[in-house]
Design a protein around this motif. Structure first.
Motif, PDB file in Angstrom:
ATOM      1  N   ASP A  62       0.817  -1.218   0.000  1.00 30.07           N
ATOM      2  CA  ASP A  62       0.000   0.000   0.000  1.00 30.07           C
ATOM      3  C   ASP A  62       0.843   1.257   0.000  1.00 30.07           C
ATOM      4  N   VAL A  63       0.293   2.286  -0.662  1.00 32.25           N
ATOM      5  CA  VAL A  63       0.893   3.632  -0.643  1.00 32.25           C
ATOM      6  C   VAL A  63      -0.107   4.559   0.032  1.00 32.25           C
ATOM      7  N   LEU A  64       0.349   5.256   1.084  1.00 31.29           N
ATOM      8  CA  LEU A  64      -0.507   6.217   1.791  1.00 31.29           C
ATOM      9  C   LEU A  64       0.088   7.607   1.649  1.00 31.29           C
ATOM     10  N   ILE A  65      -0.776   8.589   1.376  1.00 31.22           N
ATOM     11  CA  ILE A  65      -0.358   9.995   1.340  1.00 31.22           C
ATOM     12  C   ILE A  65      -1.256  10.747   2.313  1.00 31.22           C
ATOM     13  N   HIS A  66      -0.645  11.440   3.263  1.00 29.18           N
ATOM     14  CA  HIS A  66      -1.397  12.126   4.335  1.00 29.18           C
ATOM     15  C   HIS A  66      -2.381  11.162   5.003  1.00 29.18           C
ATOM     16  N   ASP A  67      -1.897   9.950   5.285  1.00 30.46           N
ATOM     17  CA  ASP A  67      -2.670   8.897   5.957  1.00 30.46           C
ATOM     18  C   ASP A  67      -3.843   8.350   5.140  1.00 30.46           C
ATOM     19  N   GLN A  68      -3.954   8.755   3.878  1.00 30.65           N
ATOM     20  CA  GLN A  68      -5.031   8.230   3.021  1.00 30.65           C
ATOM     21  C   GLN A  68      -4.437   7.178   2.089  1.00 30.65           C
ATOM     22  N   ASN A  69      -5.089   6.032   1.988  1.00 30.28           N
ATOM     23  CA  ASN A  69      -4.596   4.981   1.097  1.00 30.28           C
ATOM     24  C   ASN A  69      -4.904   5.380  -0.352  1.00 30.28           C
ATOM     25  N   VAL A  70      -3.834   5.603  -1.149  1.00 26.07           N
ATOM     26  CA  VAL A  70      -4.016   6.068  -2.531  1.00 26.07           C
ATOM     27  C   VAL A  70      -3.596   4.997  -3.545  1.00 26.07           C
ATOM     28  N   THR A  71      -3.360   3.767  -3.066  1.00 29.42           N
ATOM     29  CA  THR A  71      -2.794   2.706  -3.916  1.00 29.42           C
ATOM     30  C   THR A  71      -3.546   2.551  -5.239  1.00 29.42           C
ATOM     31  N   ASP A  72      -4.862   2.682  -5.206  1.00 30.15           N
ATOM     32  CA  ASP A  72      -5.647   2.449  -6.423  1.00 30.15           C
ATOM     33  C   ASP A  72      -6.148   3.739  -7.077  1.00 30.15           C
ATOM     34  N   LEU A  73      -5.691   4.892  -6.564  1.00 33.96           N
ATOM     35  CA  LEU A  73      -6.159   6.169  -7.135  1.00 33.96           C
ATOM     36  C   LEU A  73      -5.328   6.549  -8.357  1.00 33.96           C
ATOM     37  N   PRO A  74      -5.941   7.202  -9.349  1.00 32.43           N
ATOM     38  CA  PRO A  74      -5.152   7.706 -10.489  1.00 32.43           C
ATOM     39  C   PRO A  74      -4.254   8.867 -10.046  1.00 32.43           C
ATOM     40  N   LEU A  76      -3.883  11.981 -10.797  1.00 36.53           N
ATOM     41  CA  LEU A  76      -4.468  13.312 -10.548  1.00 36.53           C
ATOM     42  C   LEU A  76      -5.189  13.415  -9.217  1.00 36.53           C
ATOM     43  N   GLU A  77      -5.559  12.278  -8.627  1.00 33.85           N
ATOM     44  CA  GLU A  77      -6.310  12.324  -7.363  1.00 33.85           C
ATOM     45  C   GLU A  77      -5.429  12.080  -6.142  1.00 33.85           C
ATOM     46  N   ARG A  78      -4.129  12.041  -6.335  1.00 33.23           N
ATOM     47  CA  ARG A  78      -3.226  11.712  -5.215  1.00 33.23           C
ATOM     48  C   ARG A  78      -2.659  12.935  -4.495  1.00 33.23           C
ATOM     49  N   GLY A  79      -2.766  14.098  -5.153  1.00 30.13           N
ATOM     50  CA  GLY A  79      -2.156  15.285  -4.540  1.00 30.13           C
ATOM     51  C   GLY A  79      -0.647  15.312  -4.701  1.00 30.13           C
ATOM     52  N   ARG A 149       5.926  24.969 -12.827  1.00 30.72           N
ATOM     53  CA  ARG A 149       4.765  24.289 -13.400  1.00 30.72           C
ATOM     54  C   ARG A 149       4.311  23.133 -12.496  1.00 30.72           C
ATOM     55  N   SER A 150       5.284  22.428 -11.886  1.00 26.10           N
ATOM     56  CA  SER A 150       4.929  21.321 -10.982  1.00 26.10           C
ATOM     57  C   SER A 150       4.274  21.827  -9.703  1.00 26.10           C
ATOM     58  N   LEU A 151       4.707  23.001  -9.249  1.00 25.02           N
ATOM     59  CA  LEU A 151       4.255  23.493  -7.938  1.00 25.02           C
ATOM     60  C   LEU A 151       2.917  24.239  -7.987  1.00 25.02           C
ATOM     61  N   ILE A 152       2.521  24.703  -9.178  1.00 24.66           N
ATOM     62  CA  ILE A 152       1.331  25.565  -9.266  1.00 24.66           C
ATOM     63  C   ILE A 152       0.051  24.830  -8.845  1.00 24.66           C
ATOM     64  N   THR A 153       0.053  23.501  -8.935  1.00 24.10           N
ATOM     65  CA  THR A 153      -1.140  22.746  -8.530  1.00 24.10           C
ATOM     66  C   THR A 153      -1.195  22.573  -7.008  1.00 24.10           C
ATOM     67  N   ARG A 154      -0.199  23.173  -6.306  1.00 28.30           N
ATOM     68  CA  ARG A 154      -0.109  23.084  -4.833  1.00 28.30           C
ATOM     69  C   ARG A 154      -0.165  21.632  -4.357  1.00 28.30           C
ATOM     70  N   PRO A 155       0.761  20.811  -4.831  1.00 28.89           N
ATOM     71  CA  PRO A 155       0.733  19.398  -4.445  1.00 28.89           C
ATOM     72  C   PRO A 155       1.059  19.209  -2.966  1.00 28.89           C
ATOM     73  N   ARG A 156       0.603  18.091  -2.415  1.00 26.45           N
ATOM     74  CA  ARG A 156       1.002  17.730  -1.045  1.00 26.45           C
ATOM     75  C   ARG A 156       2.430  17.213  -1.046  1.00 26.45           C
ATOM     76  N   VAL A 157       2.805  16.578  -2.162  1.00 21.86           N
ATOM     77  CA  VAL A 157       4.122  15.961  -2.279  1.00 21.86           C
ATOM     78  C   VAL A 157       4.648  16.229  -3.686  1.00 21.86           C
TER      79      VAL A 157
END
Length: 330
Positions: A62-74, A76-79, A149-157
Protein backbone atom coordinates in the motif's frame (compact mmCIF):
# COMPACT_ATOMS: atom_id res chain seq x y z
CA UNK A 1 -6.15 17.88 9.73
CA UNK A 2 -3.02 16.50 11.34
CA UNK A 3 -1.38 13.50 9.72
CA UNK A 4 1.50 11.43 11.03
CA UNK A 5 3.33 10.95 7.73
CA UNK A 6 3.26 12.73 4.38
CA UNK A 7 4.00 9.44 2.62
CA UNK A 8 4.00 5.88 3.93
CA UNK A 9 4.92 2.77 1.97
CA UNK A 10 3.72 -0.50 3.48
CA UNK A 11 5.44 -3.66 2.14
CA UNK A 12 5.41 -2.29 -1.41
CA UNK A 13 6.49 -4.66 -4.20
CA UNK A 14 6.78 -4.04 -7.93
CA UNK A 15 7.14 -6.89 -10.41
CA UNK A 16 7.68 -6.67 -14.15
CA UNK A 17 6.88 -10.19 -15.31
CA UNK A 18 9.41 -12.47 -13.63
CA UNK A 19 11.58 -9.57 -12.46
CA UNK A 20 11.09 -8.04 -9.00
CA UNK A 21 12.17 -4.39 -9.21
CA UNK A 22 11.05 -3.40 -5.69
CA UNK A 23 10.84 -6.07 -3.01
CA UNK A 24 8.49 -5.46 -0.07
CA UNK A 25 9.83 -2.06 1.05
CA UNK A 26 8.36 -0.08 3.94
CA UNK A 27 9.15 3.59 4.54
CA UNK A 28 7.66 6.46 6.54
CA UNK A 29 8.34 10.03 5.46
CA UNK A 30 7.47 12.63 8.15
CA UNK A 31 5.63 15.86 7.27
CA UNK A 32 7.57 18.51 5.29
CA UNK A 33 10.64 16.34 4.70
CA UNK A 34 13.22 16.44 1.95
CA UNK A 35 13.65 12.73 1.19
CA UNK A 36 16.27 11.44 -1.26
CA UNK A 37 16.02 7.94 -2.72
CA UNK A 38 19.60 7.03 -3.52
CA UNK A 39 21.24 4.02 -5.11
CA UNK A 40 22.93 2.59 -8.19
CA UNK A 41 21.09 2.11 -11.51
CA UNK A 42 18.48 -0.63 -11.33
CA UNK A 43 18.09 -0.48 -7.52
CA UNK A 44 14.35 0.28 -7.71
CA UNK A 45 14.39 3.97 -6.77
CA UNK A 46 12.62 5.26 -9.91
CA UNK A 47 10.01 2.46 -9.78
CA UNK A 48 9.35 3.47 -6.15
CA UNK A 49 8.88 7.12 -7.13
CA UNK A 50 6.57 6.17 -9.98
CA UNK A 51 4.44 3.97 -7.68
CA UNK A 52 4.03 6.93 -5.29
CA UNK A 53 2.97 9.07 -8.29
CA UNK A 54 0.54 6.44 -9.57
CA UNK A 55 2.45 6.09 -12.87
CA UNK A 56 3.24 2.46 -12.02
CA UNK A 57 0.77 -0.06 -10.60
CA UNK A 58 1.75 -1.49 -7.21
CA UNK A 59 2.05 -5.31 -7.43
CA UNK A 60 1.63 -5.76 -3.66
CA UNK A 61 1.42 -3.48 -0.62
CA UNK A 62 0.00 0.00 0.00
CA UNK A 63 0.89 3.63 -0.64
CA UNK A 64 -0.51 6.22 1.79
CA UNK A 65 -0.36 9.99 1.34
CA UNK A 66 -1.40 12.13 4.33
CA UNK A 67 -2.67 8.90 5.96
CA UNK A 68 -5.03 8.23 3.02
CA UNK A 69 -4.60 4.98 1.10
CA UNK A 70 -4.02 6.07 -2.53
CA UNK A 71 -2.79 2.71 -3.92
CA UNK A 72 -5.65 2.45 -6.42
CA UNK A 73 -6.16 6.17 -7.14
CA UNK A 74 -5.15 7.71 -10.49
CA UNK A 75 -2.23 10.21 -10.42
CA UNK A 76 -4.47 13.31 -10.55
CA UNK A 77 -6.31 12.32 -7.36
CA UNK A 78 -3.23 11.71 -5.22
CA UNK A 79 -2.16 15.28 -4.54
CA UNK A 80 1.30 14.64 -6.01
CA UNK A 81 3.14 16.42 -8.81
CA UNK A 82 6.02 14.91 -10.75
CA UNK A 83 8.97 16.77 -12.19
CA UNK A 84 10.73 14.80 -14.89
CA UNK A 85 14.39 14.68 -15.82
CA UNK A 86 13.70 16.03 -19.33
CA UNK A 87 11.61 19.02 -18.04
CA UNK A 88 9.07 18.23 -20.85
CA UNK A 89 8.12 21.88 -21.45
CA UNK A 90 5.81 22.64 -24.39
CA UNK A 91 8.11 24.27 -27.00
CA UNK A 92 5.35 26.41 -28.57
CA UNK A 93 4.09 27.90 -25.27
CA UNK A 94 5.60 30.83 -23.38
CA UNK A 95 6.98 30.24 -19.89
CA UNK A 96 3.83 31.80 -18.47
CA UNK A 97 1.55 29.45 -20.42
CA UNK A 98 3.72 26.44 -19.64
CA UNK A 99 3.38 27.15 -15.92
CA UNK A 100 -0.35 27.90 -16.22
CA UNK A 101 -1.08 24.82 -18.36
CA UNK A 102 -2.40 22.48 -15.65
CA UNK A 103 -4.74 25.23 -14.37
CA UNK A 104 -6.01 25.71 -17.94
CA UNK A 105 -6.79 21.97 -18.08
CA UNK A 106 -8.77 22.37 -14.86
CA UNK A 107 -10.83 25.19 -16.36
CA UNK A 108 -9.34 28.08 -14.34
CA UNK A 109 -10.10 31.47 -15.95
CA UNK A 110 -7.24 33.06 -17.92
CA UNK A 111 -6.68 36.09 -15.66
CA UNK A 112 -6.55 33.94 -12.54
CA UNK A 113 -4.27 31.26 -13.98
CA UNK A 114 -1.88 33.88 -15.36
CA UNK A 115 -1.78 35.68 -12.00
CA UNK A 116 -0.98 32.38 -10.24
CA UNK A 117 1.61 31.47 -12.89
CA UNK A 118 3.39 34.82 -12.36
CA UNK A 119 3.39 34.14 -8.62
CA UNK A 120 5.10 30.76 -9.14
CA UNK A 121 7.56 32.16 -11.70
CA UNK A 122 8.53 34.73 -9.05
CA UNK A 123 8.98 31.93 -6.53
CA UNK A 124 11.70 30.40 -8.76
CA UNK A 125 13.15 33.84 -9.72
CA UNK A 126 11.94 33.60 -13.34
CA UNK A 127 9.30 36.37 -13.37
CA UNK A 128 11.30 38.34 -15.99
CA UNK A 129 11.07 35.47 -18.49
CA UNK A 130 7.28 35.05 -18.61
CA UNK A 131 6.97 35.76 -22.36
CA UNK A 132 9.95 33.70 -23.54
CA UNK A 133 9.75 30.32 -25.23
CA UNK A 134 11.62 27.33 -23.71
CA UNK A 135 14.15 27.36 -26.60
CA UNK A 136 15.22 30.86 -25.52
CA UNK A 137 16.19 29.62 -22.05
CA UNK A 138 19.27 27.89 -20.65
CA UNK A 139 18.97 24.41 -19.11
CA UNK A 140 18.91 25.85 -15.61
CA UNK A 141 16.18 28.32 -16.52
CA UNK A 142 14.07 25.59 -18.15
CA UNK A 143 14.49 23.60 -14.96
CA UNK A 144 13.05 26.46 -12.89
CA UNK A 145 10.06 26.86 -15.20
CA UNK A 146 9.39 23.12 -14.97
CA UNK A 147 9.57 23.41 -11.19
CA UNK A 148 7.09 26.31 -11.14
CA UNK A 149 4.76 24.29 -13.40
CA UNK A 150 4.93 21.32 -10.98
CA UNK A 151 4.26 23.49 -7.94
CA UNK A 152 1.33 25.57 -9.27
CA UNK A 153 -1.14 22.75 -8.53
CA UNK A 154 -0.11 23.08 -4.83
CA UNK A 155 0.73 19.40 -4.45
CA UNK A 156 1.00 17.73 -1.05
CA UNK A 157 4.12 15.96 -2.28
CA UNK A 158 6.52 16.92 -5.10
CA UNK A 159 8.28 14.01 -6.81
CA UNK A 160 11.57 14.72 -8.61
CA UNK A 161 13.22 12.19 -10.91
CA UNK A 162 16.97 12.98 -11.14
CA UNK A 163 16.13 16.67 -11.69
CA UNK A 164 19.75 17.90 -11.70
CA UNK A 165 21.45 15.30 -13.88
CA UNK A 166 21.34 17.41 -17.08
CA UNK A 167 23.00 20.44 -15.48
CA UNK A 168 26.69 21.34 -15.33
CA UNK A 169 28.35 21.05 -11.87
CA UNK A 170 28.28 24.80 -11.09
CA UNK A 171 24.61 25.13 -11.99
CA UNK A 172 23.81 21.90 -10.17
CA UNK A 173 24.87 23.32 -6.81
CA UNK A 174 22.96 26.58 -7.47
CA UNK A 175 19.72 24.75 -8.34
CA UNK A 176 20.28 22.42 -5.38
CA UNK A 177 20.26 25.41 -3.02
CA UNK A 178 17.12 26.63 -4.78
CA UNK A 179 15.33 23.28 -4.29
CA UNK A 180 16.17 23.24 -0.58
CA UNK A 181 14.95 26.85 -0.18
CA UNK A 182 11.67 26.08 -1.98
CA UNK A 183 11.04 22.94 0.04
CA UNK A 184 11.51 24.90 3.30
CA UNK A 185 9.38 27.85 2.16
CA UNK A 186 6.52 25.70 0.86
CA UNK A 187 6.63 23.28 3.80
CA UNK A 188 5.74 20.28 1.63
CA UNK A 189 7.55 16.98 1.20
CA UNK A 190 9.93 16.60 -1.73
CA UNK A 191 10.92 13.06 -2.77
CA UNK A 192 13.97 13.24 -4.99
CA UNK A 193 15.55 10.31 -6.85
CA UNK A 194 19.31 10.54 -7.45
CA UNK A 195 22.37 8.37 -7.87
CA UNK A 196 24.61 11.18 -6.57
CA UNK A 197 25.71 10.81 -2.96
CA UNK A 198 26.75 14.50 -2.80
CA UNK A 199 23.30 15.60 -3.93
CA UNK A 200 21.53 13.41 -1.35
CA UNK A 201 23.89 14.55 1.45
CA UNK A 202 23.35 18.23 0.61
CA UNK A 203 19.57 18.07 0.29
CA UNK A 204 18.05 15.32 2.38
CA UNK A 205 16.59 15.30 5.88
CA UNK A 206 15.90 11.62 5.18
CA UNK A 207 18.32 9.67 3.00
CA UNK A 208 17.15 6.27 1.78
CA UNK A 209 19.87 4.01 0.32
CA UNK A 210 18.51 1.30 -1.99
CA UNK A 211 20.08 -1.80 -3.55
CA UNK A 212 18.47 -4.64 -5.55
CA UNK A 213 14.91 -3.51 -4.78
CA UNK A 214 15.52 -3.27 -1.00
CA UNK A 215 16.06 -0.36 1.38
CA UNK A 216 19.48 -1.00 2.93
CA UNK A 217 19.52 2.03 5.24
CA UNK A 218 17.34 5.07 5.89
CA UNK A 219 18.10 8.01 8.19
CA UNK A 220 19.49 11.55 8.34
CA UNK A 221 22.55 11.88 6.03
CA UNK A 222 24.96 12.43 8.90
CA UNK A 223 23.80 9.26 10.64
CA UNK A 224 24.13 7.20 7.43
CA UNK A 225 27.60 8.64 6.75
CA UNK A 226 28.81 8.23 10.34
CA UNK A 227 27.34 4.75 10.84
CA UNK A 228 26.82 2.86 7.58
CA UNK A 229 25.20 -0.50 8.37
CA UNK A 230 26.96 -2.55 5.69
CA UNK A 231 29.93 -2.58 3.36
CA UNK A 232 27.59 -1.80 0.44
CA UNK A 233 26.30 1.38 2.12
CA UNK A 234 29.82 2.43 3.23
CA UNK A 235 31.20 1.98 -0.30
CA UNK A 236 28.22 3.54 -2.05
CA UNK A 237 28.15 6.62 0.19
CA UNK A 238 31.89 6.99 -0.48
CA UNK A 239 34.60 8.48 1.70
CA UNK A 240 35.06 5.22 3.63
CA UNK A 241 37.59 2.42 3.65
CA UNK A 242 36.05 -1.01 4.10
CA UNK A 243 38.68 -3.19 5.76
CA UNK A 244 38.88 -6.70 7.18
CA UNK A 245 39.10 -6.08 10.93
CA UNK A 246 40.00 -8.68 13.58
CA UNK A 247 36.34 -9.40 14.38
CA UNK A 248 34.76 -8.85 10.96
CA UNK A 249 34.55 -6.01 8.43
CA UNK A 250 35.02 -2.41 9.56
CA UNK A 251 34.53 0.99 7.93
CA UNK A 252 36.91 3.88 8.60
CA UNK A 253 36.43 7.28 6.98
CA UNK A 254 39.25 8.16 4.57
CA UNK A 255 39.63 11.58 6.20
CA UNK A 256 40.15 9.91 9.58
CA UNK A 257 42.96 7.67 8.26
CA UNK A 258 46.58 8.72 7.85
CA UNK A 259 49.92 7.54 6.60
CA UNK A 260 52.08 6.51 9.56
CA UNK A 261 54.06 3.68 11.07
CA UNK A 262 53.17 0.26 12.52
CA UNK A 263 53.66 1.51 16.10
CA UNK A 264 50.96 4.21 15.72
CA UNK A 265 47.97 1.94 16.48
CA UNK A 266 45.69 -0.15 14.24
CA UNK A 267 47.39 -0.32 10.85
CA UNK A 268 47.80 -2.14 7.54
CA UNK A 269 51.00 -2.17 5.49
CA UNK A 270 50.55 -1.27 1.86
CA UNK A 271 51.82 0.43 -1.27
CA UNK A 272 50.80 3.73 -2.87
CA UNK A 273 48.72 3.02 -5.99
CA UNK A 274 47.83 6.61 -7.02
CA UNK A 275 47.97 10.20 -5.84
CA UNK A 276 45.16 12.66 -6.70
CA UNK A 277 45.41 16.37 -6.00
CA UNK A 278 41.97 17.62 -4.91
CA UNK A 279 42.73 21.20 -3.91
CA UNK A 280 42.40 21.45 -0.14
CA UNK A 281 43.44 17.81 0.22
CA UNK A 282 45.34 15.10 -1.61
CA UNK A 283 43.84 11.64 -1.99
CA UNK A 284 46.40 8.87 -1.64
CA UNK A 285 45.07 5.52 -2.92
CA UNK A 286 46.72 2.45 -1.40
CA UNK A 287 46.78 -1.29 -2.02
CA UNK A 288 46.72 -2.93 1.42
CA UNK A 289 46.60 -6.53 2.64
CA UNK A 290 45.23 -9.13 0.24
CA UNK A 291 44.02 -7.15 -2.73
CA UNK A 292 42.17 -4.56 -0.62
CA UNK A 293 42.01 -0.92 -1.69
CA UNK A 294 42.02 1.99 0.71
CA UNK A 295 42.49 5.72 0.49
CA UNK A 296 43.68 8.50 2.75
CA UNK A 297 42.69 12.17 2.47
CA UNK A 298 45.75 14.15 3.49
CA UNK A 299 45.49 17.96 4.01
CA UNK A 300 47.44 19.57 1.13
CA UNK A 301 50.01 21.33 3.33
CA UNK A 302 50.76 18.11 5.22
CA UNK A 303 51.07 16.07 2.01
CA UNK A 304 53.58 18.43 0.39
CA UNK A 305 55.68 18.50 3.58
CA UNK A 306 56.07 14.70 3.28
CA UNK A 307 54.99 13.66 -0.23
CA UNK A 308 54.64 10.07 -1.42
CA UNK A 309 54.51 8.72 -4.98
CA UNK A 310 52.97 5.65 -6.66
CA UNK A 311 55.03 2.56 -5.88
CA UNK A 312 56.21 3.82 -2.46
CA UNK A 313 55.52 1.56 0.49
CA UNK A 314 53.18 3.16 3.03
CA UNK A 315 51.31 2.17 6.19
CA UNK A 316 47.62 2.94 6.60
CA UNK A 317 46.93 3.97 10.21
CA UNK A 318 43.66 4.77 12.00
CA UNK A 319 42.38 5.22 15.54
CA UNK A 320 40.37 2.46 17.20
CA UNK A 321 37.58 4.91 17.98
CA UNK A 322 37.19 5.84 14.28
CA UNK A 323 36.55 2.23 13.20
CA UNK A 324 32.91 1.24 12.85
CA UNK A 325 31.86 -2.45 12.70
CA UNK A 326 29.77 -3.47 9.68
CA UNK A 327 27.06 -6.09 9.41
CA UNK A 328 28.58 -7.87 6.43
CA UNK A 329 31.38 -7.53 3.89
CA UNK A 330 29.12 -7.80 0.79
Amino acid sequence: MNHRFDVELVSVTKRYGETTAVDGISLRIPPASYCCLLGPSGCGKTSTLRMIAGHEVVSEGDVLIHDQNVTDLPPLERGTAMMFQSYALFPHLSCLDNVAFSLKMRGTAKAERHARAREYLALVHMEGFADRLPAQLSGGQQQRVALARSLITRPRVLLLDEPLSALDPFLRSRVREELKRLQRELGITFIHVTHSQDEAMALADLMVVMQDGHIRQAGPPREVFERPVSAFVARFIGGHNVLAGPGGPIAVRADRCRLGAAGDGPHLPGRVAAVEYQGSSVRVALSVGEGQDASVLVPDEQFYAEPVAPGDSATLVWRERDAHALAEMG
